[in-house]
Enzyme design. Structure first.
Site, short mmCIF file in Angstrom:
data_model
loop_
_atom_site.label_atom_id
_atom_site.label_comp_id
_atom_site.label_asym_id
_atom_site.label_seq_id
_atom_site.Cartn_x
_atom_site.Cartn_y
_atom_site.Cartn_z
N TYR A 40 -25.27 0.74 30.71
CA TYR A 40 -26.13 -0.02 31.43
C TYR A 40 -27.36 -0.05 30.82
O TYR A 40 -28.22 0.90 30.62
CB TYR A 40 -26.13 0.46 32.91
N SER A 85 -3.16 -16.16 4.15
CA SER A 85 -4.06 -15.29 5.04
C SER A 85 -5.44 -16.09 5.35
O SER A 85 -6.32 -15.62 4.95
CB SER A 85 -4.44 -14.07 4.01
N ASP A 112 3.57 -15.58 15.47
CA ASP A 112 3.42 -16.56 16.70
C ASP A 112 5.09 -17.10 16.79
O ASP A 112 5.29 -17.82 17.67
CB ASP A 112 2.89 -17.94 16.34
N CYS A 133 -7.57 -19.81 13.92
CA CYS A 133 -8.46 -19.85 15.09
C CYS A 133 -9.51 -20.37 14.96
O CYS A 133 -10.26 -20.78 15.60
CB CYS A 133 -8.38 -18.51 15.79
N TRP A 186 -24.51 -2.69 38.58
CA TRP A 186 -23.05 -2.75 38.90
C TRP A 186 -22.58 -4.12 38.02
O TRP A 186 -23.13 -5.06 38.09
CB TRP A 186 -22.73 -3.01 40.27
N ASN A 242 -1.54 -10.09 13.10
CA ASN A 242 -1.85 -9.12 12.31
C ASN A 242 -1.49 -7.80 12.61
O ASN A 242 -1.26 -7.00 11.81
CB ASN A 242 -3.58 -9.03 12.24
N ARG A 273 0.77 -1.15 -0.23
CA ARG A 273 0.03 -0.07 -0.02
C ARG A 273 0.89 1.43 -0.01
O ARG A 273 0.54 2.30 -0.67
CB ARG A 273 -1.01 0.10 1.12
#
Length: 457
Positions: free
Chosen positions: A431, A42, A288, A46, A439, A310, A23
């Site tokens: 909330y 690519s 990794d 996971c 809480w 990444n 890029r």
């Protein structure tokens, strides 16, 4: 005259670096050659457990950008080609075509090492028998799916109870297998403290997964056809038609070691903040295969996650392309699930805090994901560590049902900012009864931690 960037490794870190560099610099300024020993580029490793389990319907959903797409962007990506030597002084790499066996040297002006990690495969009798599978690449996933289809019985053994182990247990359960998880430690999920791991153990048992602790594997037993038939431990034999290894990974740094590049205590490459290999102006490394700074403990760690890979690639690509970027470090955040049980952690465990000499207090609370009166409110347990004198947040672990895991991000931000538990109690979190009690559970834990810090003096 253009420069040449050589990238070793065609997955997250390597191709993120190549894409970012492209890029910033066109092909007339920077030639990019990337080597990948597998068939794919690519992709999300996971996501493999969820593809195997059927949540992701087809393999290609895991591929972010194919080799053809990279080539269309003027990146010369050579698949099924393995780099077998790095000549640092000569600024070149030797690569082998895995189909023909032919070897060639390719020179570089700049080099990116993104060789990833390799699964730990303990040197045990029978470990390489048909029906025993690691799960690291898309090729591994395809092999496992084929093995599941041709298995004569429906008994599976998973060796190891870390992230991959528990995720694969769920995937195998979804295929209708009777699943046994064998773990070296007493409790699953060694990334948690044992008291939180016990909650995971109890939940897995409730899901129909047999989890056996303190059972290191001694041997993989085979039948007359040579295929796996059982796994032997000190406590007995466990019948198996399929075995999946989830024993963790180590940095894949054999090339770097042979080239004399600096490695850390975990065997990962050591880099500076710009992800440049220490002592080498024109070599970068990420993913990794590197060790990273733990912002909480101040020590180097090896954490194999696609999120980090990444980011490393983006930083490397910016620097290679003439820009500037840094990777400051991590706080050790990770989430996982097994069926409807969600598991999360960030920061230090008690063991980690002791190892770096920190004095700490711990608190554990139970709360719900929504207001207690709102339909679907699910229980969760939150454990929090804080430094004794200062009250600085040190770590958080969460085990619960829907809505539990991503709450760890609150703690991850607090850790990165160096907040105390008292400062956390004033966080202005969203909330409404469908999303949280008045809480939030993380703030309930923070309030209790403030009390514990004050009581400790």
């Amino acid at each position: 005259m253009s420069e040449r960037l050589v990238v070793i490794g065609g997955d997250a870190a390597g191709m993120s670096a190549a894409s970012q560099a492209r890029r910033l610099k066109g092909p007339d300024e920077l030639e990019i050659v990337a080597f990948e020993r597998g068939h794919f580029s690519s992709y999300s490793a996971c996501g493999i457990p969820y593809w195997v389990g059927g949540d992701v319907p087809v393999r290609d959903k895991l591929i972010a950008r194919s080799p053809e797409e990279h080539r269309a962007r003027d990146i010369d990506l050579r698949t099924r080609t393995e780099v077998v030597e790095i000549d640092v002084a000569g600024q070149r790499v030797r690569a082998r075509d895995l189909e023909s066996g032919a070897e060639t040297w390719t020179g570089f002006d700049k080099l990116v090492i993104a060789t990833g990690a390799r699964p730990l495969r303990p040197p045990l009798p029978g470990i390489d028998a048909p029906g025993v599978h690691g799960v690291q690449t898309l090729d591994d996933g395809e092999a496992l799916l084929a093995s599941l289809d041709r298995a004569k019985g429906r008994r599976a053994v998973v060796v190891g109870a870390g992230y991959i182990g528990v995720e694969m247990a769920e995937a195998l359960l979804g295929h209708g297998f009777e699943v046994t998880v064998l773990n070296r430690g007493e409790q699953p999920m060694a990334t948690l403290d044992p008291d939180m791991g016990r909650l995971v153990h109890e939940a897995m048992d409730g899901l129909g997964i047999t989890t056996v602790g303190s059972s290191p594997v001694r041997k993989v037993l085979t039948g007359g056809d040579g295929r796996v038939r059982a796994v032997a431990t000190d406590s007995g034999e466990y019948p198996a038609d399929v075995v999946v290894l989830g024993t963790g990974v180590v940095p894949e740094t054999g090339l770097a070691r042979a080239a004399g590049l600096p490695l850390g205590a975990y065997g990962g490459l050591l880099t500076d903040l710009a992800m440049r290999v220490r002592g080498h102006e024109n070599i970068w490394a990420g993913g990794d295969c590197v060790e990273v700074l733990d912002l909480v403990s101040g020590r180097e760690r090896h954490i194999a996650l696609g999120t980090h890979a990444n980011k490393h690639g983006q930083v490397i690509g910016a620097n290679v392309g003439g820009g500037y970027a840094t990777f400051p470090g991590v706080v050790g955040t990770a989430v996982s699930k097994v069926c409807d049980l969600e598991i999360a952690r960030t920061g230090l465990r008690e063991k980690d805090a002791r190892e770096v000499g920190l004095r700490y207090v711990t608190v554990t609370i139970e709360s719900t994901s929504r207001a207690g009166y709102y339909p679907g409110a699910a229980l969760m347990t939150v454990k929090m560590l804080a430094e004794r004198r200062t009250g600085r947040l040190l770590g958080v672990q969460i085990v619960g049902r829907e809505g539990a895991a991503k709450r760890v991000d609150i703690a991850a931000v607090a850790l990165t900012a160096g907040m105390t538990v008292e400062q956390m109690t004033a966080l202005d979190l969203g909330y409404a009864p469908p999303f949280s009690p008045v809480w939030d559970p993380v703030l309930v834990a923070a309030r209790k931690a403030v009390t514990a810090v004050r009581a400790a003096g």
